[in-house]
Each structure stands twice: as structure tokens, then as C-alpha cells.
Design an enzyme around this catalytic site. Structure first.
Site, short mmCIF file in Angstrom:
data_model
loop_
_atom_site.label_atom_id
_atom_site.label_comp_id
_atom_site.label_asym_id
_atom_site.label_seq_id
_atom_site.Cartn_x
_atom_site.Cartn_y
_atom_site.Cartn_z
N GLY A 131 0.78 -1.12 0.02
CA GLY A 131 -0.05 -0.10 0.21
C GLY A 131 0.89 1.26 0.05
CG PHE A 156 -7.85 -1.20 -1.85
CD1 PHE A 156 -8.84 -2.09 -1.48
CD2 PHE A 156 -6.91 -0.89 -0.69
CE1 PHE A 156 -9.07 -2.35 -0.10
CE2 PHE A 156 -6.98 -1.51 0.56
CZ PHE A 156 -8.03 -2.04 0.77
CB SER A 158 -10.92 3.75 -8.37
OG SER A 158 -10.65 3.95 -6.98
NE ARG A 243 0.58 11.71 -2.80
CZ ARG A 243 1.74 11.26 -2.73
NH1 ARG A 243 2.71 11.99 -2.77
NH2 ARG A 243 1.86 10.00 -2.39
NE ARG A 268 -33.64 21.21 15.04
CZ ARG A 268 -34.64 20.60 15.34
NH1 ARG A 268 -35.78 20.39 14.47
NH2 ARG A 268 -34.65 19.63 16.34
CG HIS A 338 -27.64 18.75 9.18
ND1 HIS A 338 -26.35 19.54 8.97
CD2 HIS A 338 -28.27 18.68 8.36
CE1 HIS A 338 -26.68 19.82 7.57
NE2 HIS A 338 -27.92 19.39 7.25
N GLY A 340 -29.14 15.45 15.33
CA GLY A 340 -29.58 14.15 15.20
C GLY A 340 -29.70 13.88 13.85
CD GLU A 363 -3.90 8.96 -6.26
OE1 GLU A 363 -4.54 7.91 -6.73
OE2 GLU A 363 -2.74 9.27 -6.49
C1 LIG Z 1 -11.65 3.68 -1.94
C2 LIG Z 1 -10.31 3.37 -2.41
C3 LIG Z 1 -9.98 3.55 -3.88
C4 LIG Z 1 -8.71 3.27 -4.20
N1 LIG Z 1 -8.35 3.38 -5.44
C5 LIG Z 1 -7.03 2.78 -5.90
C6 LIG Z 1 -6.70 2.80 -7.18
O1 LIG Z 1 -7.69 3.18 -8.04
N2 LIG Z 1 -5.59 2.38 -7.74
C7 LIG Z 1 -4.65 2.17 -6.67
O2 LIG Z 1 -3.45 1.41 -7.03
N3 LIG Z 1 -5.06 2.02 -5.17
C8 LIG Z 1 -6.27 2.35 -4.70
N4 LIG Z 1 -6.40 2.54 -3.78
C9 LIG Z 1 -5.49 2.25 -2.60
C10 LIG Z 1 -4.82 3.30 -1.78
O3 LIG Z 1 -3.99 4.10 -2.52
C11 LIG Z 1 -4.27 2.59 -0.54
O4 LIG Z 1 -5.22 2.13 0.38
C12 LIG Z 1 -3.40 3.58 0.25
O5 LIG Z 1 -2.16 3.99 -0.45
C13 LIG Z 1 -2.80 3.00 1.64
O6 LIG Z 1 -2.31 1.78 1.60
P1 LIG Z 1 -3.06 0.58 2.61
O7 LIG Z 1 -4.37 0.68 2.52
O8 LIG Z 1 -2.07 -0.59 2.16
O9 LIG Z 1 -2.52 1.09 4.12
P2 LIG Z 1 -1.08 0.74 4.69
O10 LIG Z 1 0.07 1.08 3.74
O11 LIG Z 1 -1.08 -0.75 5.21
O12 LIG Z 1 -1.29 1.91 5.87
C14 LIG Z 1 -1.71 1.46 7.27
C15 LIG Z 1 -1.19 2.95 8.22
O13 LIG Z 1 -0.02 2.67 8.27
C16 LIG Z 1 0.59 4.07 7.98
N5 LIG Z 1 2.06 3.92 7.39
C17 LIG Z 1 2.54 3.06 6.51
N6 LIG Z 1 3.59 3.08 6.23
C18 LIG Z 1 4.07 4.32 7.27
C19 LIG Z 1 5.30 4.96 7.41
N7 LIG Z 1 6.50 4.70 6.86
N8 LIG Z 1 5.23 5.94 8.13
C20 LIG Z 1 4.15 6.26 8.98
N9 LIG Z 1 2.91 5.65 8.95
C21 LIG Z 1 3.06 4.71 7.81
C22 LIG Z 1 -0.38 4.72 6.97
O14 LIG Z 1 -0.37 5.98 6.79
C23 LIG Z 1 -1.59 3.97 7.73
O15 LIG Z 1 -2.21 5.03 8.91
C24 LIG Z 1 -7.78 2.99 -3.15
C25 LIG Z 1 -7.93 3.12 -1.72
C26 LIG Z 1 -9.48 3.21 -1.41
C27 LIG Z 1 -9.72 2.88 -0.01
#
Ligand SMILES: Cc1cc2nc3c(=O)[nH]c(=O)nc-3n(C[C@H](O)[C@H](O)[C@H](O)COP(=O)(O)OP(=O)(O)OC[C@H]3O[C@@H](n4cnc5c(N)ncnc54)[C@H](O)[C@@H]3O)c2cc1C
Length: 379
Positions: A131, A156, A158, A243, A268, A338, A340, A363
Site C-alpha cells: 500500500g 483496491f 477504482s 494528489r 432549524r 444538523h 440528530g 493517493e
Molecule cells: C476507496 C479506495 C480506492 C482506491 N483506489 C485505488 C486505485 O484506483 N488504484 C490503486 O492503485 N490504489 C487505490 N487505492 C489504494 C490506496 O491508495 C491505499 O489504500 C493507500 O495508499 C494506503 O495503503 P494501505 O491501504 O495498504 O495502507 P497501509 O500502507 O497498510 O497503511 C496503514 C497505516 O500505516 C501508516 N503507514 C504506512 N507506512 C508508514 C510509514 N512509513 N510511516 C508512517 N506511517 C505509515 C499509513 O499511513 C496508515 O495509517 C484505493 C483505496 C481506497 C480505500
């Protein structure tokens, strides 16, 4: 210094606002409940030039500057954030990637159909175990003569369900880790490639998010985007504009929530008067409006730098982290104003509250943005 939009930018903002408020805002709740956006809408958007906003006319695009694109995204998000994310991925992550990194043959094959809305794009970097640490992905693409043999799972995505063209990031040189990542264009229906079920989400429920699976999937070598093992650099290049677009989405949602809260506070009545007469509510409104305006300035400034082709990674990260956190503060206060009723689905603020949450996650999470900003400051 000039805070004015030019004539073209103003026209795009106004035309998008009119279209989005008239046609999309009334449908946003239905998209959320049905967890679906009808595909016909994309054709209508294409006819109005919204499916190839940043592309030159040569490929059927609208040739807008980046500021105009951001203004349009803000207006779409104000009306329907789920649709906005779908068209934002299509425009700034797929069309733009192909326009900047593809061969002329690839551009001619994909861009006109994407701009006409005949094809929808999806972008897939994230994996179940990659991620924030996007460079650690595991999906492999091993070159075998005239094709890459792809195996792995992406998560994930989109537009996964509705897309016809996918930009995917894969490991072509597993030993080299992030320096061994390449980018491939994958077409829907390719043997060995399947799209998983829709994720059940908290917000942006009209927009579909799916897994992608590759099992001995043969992708022609000619579908390589840019050069082999240069994919990670490509992914990073696309991050700044996307971003800024999430920043625009954030201010769009925040503005919609603020507008509803302002109106509600005038209607309200409690203790014999409209709640907007209470200073506690007035100060909330003042803080919400001030924060939105500050976020908007950061987003527009980053968009301005991008339009001028200047480096803007820090500014894009600042705009994204600030605007997304403002959006979450504003939707929270909008629900509070708003009372409740804000907790009930018949009021739009309930949806804004859910839609806003992801702006701090995708992102690049807020933590990831702060890493980008602090690294830039310390460099
Ligand atoms: C609705 C939705 C649509 C999406 N669409 C796309 C898409 O079209 N294409 C695509 O490629 N991706 C997509 N994503 C993926 C999205 O970009 C990732 O979910 C995001 O980058 C975070 O990765 P993760 O969910 O694995 O979280 P993780 O990386 O596991 O993070 C978990 C937590 O740990 C923290 N963390 C991780 N590393 C560090 C660090 N070095 N220092 C401090 N904190 C850290 C993070 O900030 C977070 O709070 C989508 C996600 C969602 C929810």
C-alpha cells in the site's frame, strides 16, 4: 500575484457547476444507495468533453489546462464525489499516463476511445501487501518472447468493474525491487485476467472498487508503457497531479457540506430562534468557511505550479493533506450542526461524512504526505 481565474477557467468552472448541480447532485444519493453509477453517464460526460479533459484535440480531448481540470473536479465532487473519483482516475491517472508515456501507436489506439467514453480507464498500483510501501509489490510479469507472463493480485482498483483499459504496475525484475517495476496496459477480456467482486465500502459507494487477478496472463510486449523497469518512476510522476485532484475532491465535498450546514442553521429553530443565531454555531461556520478557503488556495496554488510545469511534489502533498483534513473537519461539524438529523440518511451530510473519510487515505495517506513534505524540507 493574481488571484483571478482567466476567462476560460471561469467558463469551465461555471459550466461544470451548472451541469453537475442540475444533472448529478439529484442522483448522488441514489448512486450511493444502489452502489452503482449507470454507465450511460460516462457517454454523456464524454459528449461534454469530460472524459479527455487534459488531452489534445488530436486525440479527441478538450485540451484544458490543469487549473481548469482541477476546477471541474471540485465542482463534480461537490455534486457527487463517487462520480468525481471515477472520472478523475480515468483522466489524470489513465489518459494522462498514456499521453505522457505511450508510443504514438499506443496513443492512437487508446486515447480517442478513452476520450469518447467508449472505454473507461482504471489504474492499479496497490496490492494486498503493498500500500504505502508501493515499491514492494509482488505481481510478476516475466518476459517470454513477444509477451509478458503476468501472475499476481492487485487490490483496491477504482473503476475495476467498469473499466476496459487498465494501467497496471508489475515486477519485471523481481531482484531489483522498486527499480524492477514496469507498467503495462491491460485490456478487459484478456485471457488469464479477471476482475473480483466489488468491495463493500464506507463511502464513495457509487464508485466501484475491485481486486484484479492475473493467472498466467499473457500481455503482449507492445503493451509495455514507457520503458521496462521504469514503472515506479512513472507512478511517482503521476502522483503529484492526482494528489492535487484529491485536494480538489476534498474541497468539493467540504463546500457541499458547508453549504448544507449553513442553510440548515438558518432553518432549524430551537429555543424560539434559528440555531444560526447562537454564537457556538456561528463560530463553527466561520471556522469551516475559513479552513475551506485556505485549503482551496493551497490546491489552486499547486494546480498553478503544475500548469506551469514546475516541480510541485511538496506543494501537491501540502494541498492534499491539508484539504483532506479540512474536509473531514468540515463534514464532522456539518453533521454536528444538523444534530440528530445529520446522522440520518435523508440528509446529504451523512453521505458527505462517509465520502470524505477516504481523502485522507488514498493517493497516499496523510502520514505519507507528511513524509513527502518533511523529506523535502530536510533535503
Ligand atoms: C476507496 C479506495 C480506492 C482506491 N483506489 C485505488 C486505485 O484506483 N488504484 C490503486 O492503485 N490504489 C487505490 N487505492 C489504494 C490506496 O491508495 C491505499 O489504500 C493507500 O495508499 C494506503 O495503503 P494501505 O491501504 O495498504 O495502507 P497501509 O500502507 O497498510 O497503511 C496503514 C497505516 O500505516 C501508516 N503507514 C504506512 N507506512 C508508514 C510509514 N512509513 N510511516 C508512517 N506511517 C505509515 C499509513 O499511513 C496508515 O495509517 C484505493 C483505496 C481506497 C480505500
Amino acid at each position: 500575484m493574481d488571484f483571478e481565474l482567466n476567462e476560460d477557467q471561469r467558463m469551465i468552472k461555471e459550466a461544470t457547476r451548472d451541469f453537475a448541480q442540475e444533472k448529478l447532485a439529484p442522483l448522488a444519493q441514489e448512486f450511493d444507495e444502489k452502489e452503482k453509477i449507470p454507465k450511460e453517464i460516462y457517454k454523456e460526460l464524454a459528449d461534454l468533453g469530460y472524459m479527455g479533459m487534459l488531452l489534445p484535440e488530436k486525440y479527441g480531448g478538450s485540451n484544458l489546462d490543469f487549473i481548469s481540470y482541477i476546477l471541474a473536479m471540485e465542482e463534480f465532487a461537490k455534486a457527487c464525489a463517487a462520480l468525481e473519483i471515477s472520472i478523475s482516475v480515468h483522466n489524470s491517472l489513465v489518459c494522462d499516463a498514456i499521453f505522457h508515456f505511450a508510443t504514438e501507436k499506443q496513443k492512437e489506439k487508446y486515447l480517442p476511445r478513452l476520450a469518447k467514453g467508449e472505454w473507461i480507464g482504471a489504474y492499479s498500483l496497490t496490492e494486498p501487501s503493498a500500500g504505502t510501501d508501493a515499491g514492494s509489490l509482488k505481481t510478476t510479469a516475466i518476459l517470454k518472447g513477444d509477451h509478458f507472463l503476468v501472475n499476481g493480485t492487485k487490490s483496491f482498483v477504482s473503476n475495476g468493474e467498469i473499466a476496459d483499459v487498465f494501467i497496471i504496475f508489475v515486477l519485471t525484475n523481481p531482484e531489483a525491487k522498486s527499480k524492477g517495476i514496469s507498467c503495462l496496459i491491460v485490456e478487459k477480456g484478456t485471457e488469464g485476467f479477471s476482475v473480483g467482486a466489488r468491495e463493500k465500502k464506507m463511502g464513495l459507494r457509487g464508485s466501484d472498487t475491485t481486486e484484479l487477478s492475473f493467472e498466467d496472463c499473457k500481455i503482449p510486449r507492445e503493451n509495455l508503457l514507457s520503458e521496462e523497469n521504469k514503472g515506479f518512476k512513472l507512478a511517482l510522476t503521476l502522483l503529484d497531479p492526482s494528489r492535487i485532484a484529491v485536494g480538489a475532491q476534498s474541497i468539493g465535498i467540504a463546500q457541499a457540506a458547508f453549504d448544507e450546514a449553513l442553510e440548515y442553521s438558518k432553518q432549524r429553530v430551537q429555543f424560539g430562534q434559528a440555531i444560526c443565531n447562537f454564537q457556538a454555531i456561528q463560530f463553527k461556520l466561520a471556522d469551516m468557511a475559513t479552513q475551506i478557503e485556505a485549503a482551496r488556495l493551497l490546491v489552486y496554488r499547486a494546480a498553478y505550479l503544475k500548469t506551469k510545469n514546475q516541480r510541485c511534489s511538496i506543494e501537491a502533498a501540502m494541498a492534499k493533506v491539508f484539504a483532506s483534513e479540512v474536509a473531514n473537519m468540515v463534514v464532522n461539524e456539518a453533521v454536528q450542526i444538523h444534530g440528530g438529523y445529520g446522522y440520518m440518511k435523508e440528509y446529504a451530510v451523512e453521505r458527505y461524512f462517509r465520502d470524505a473519510r477516504v481523502t485522507e487515505i488514498y493517493e497516499g495517506t496523510s502520514e505519507a504526505q507528511r513524509i513527502v513534505i518533511s523529506r523535502g524540507l530536510l533535503r
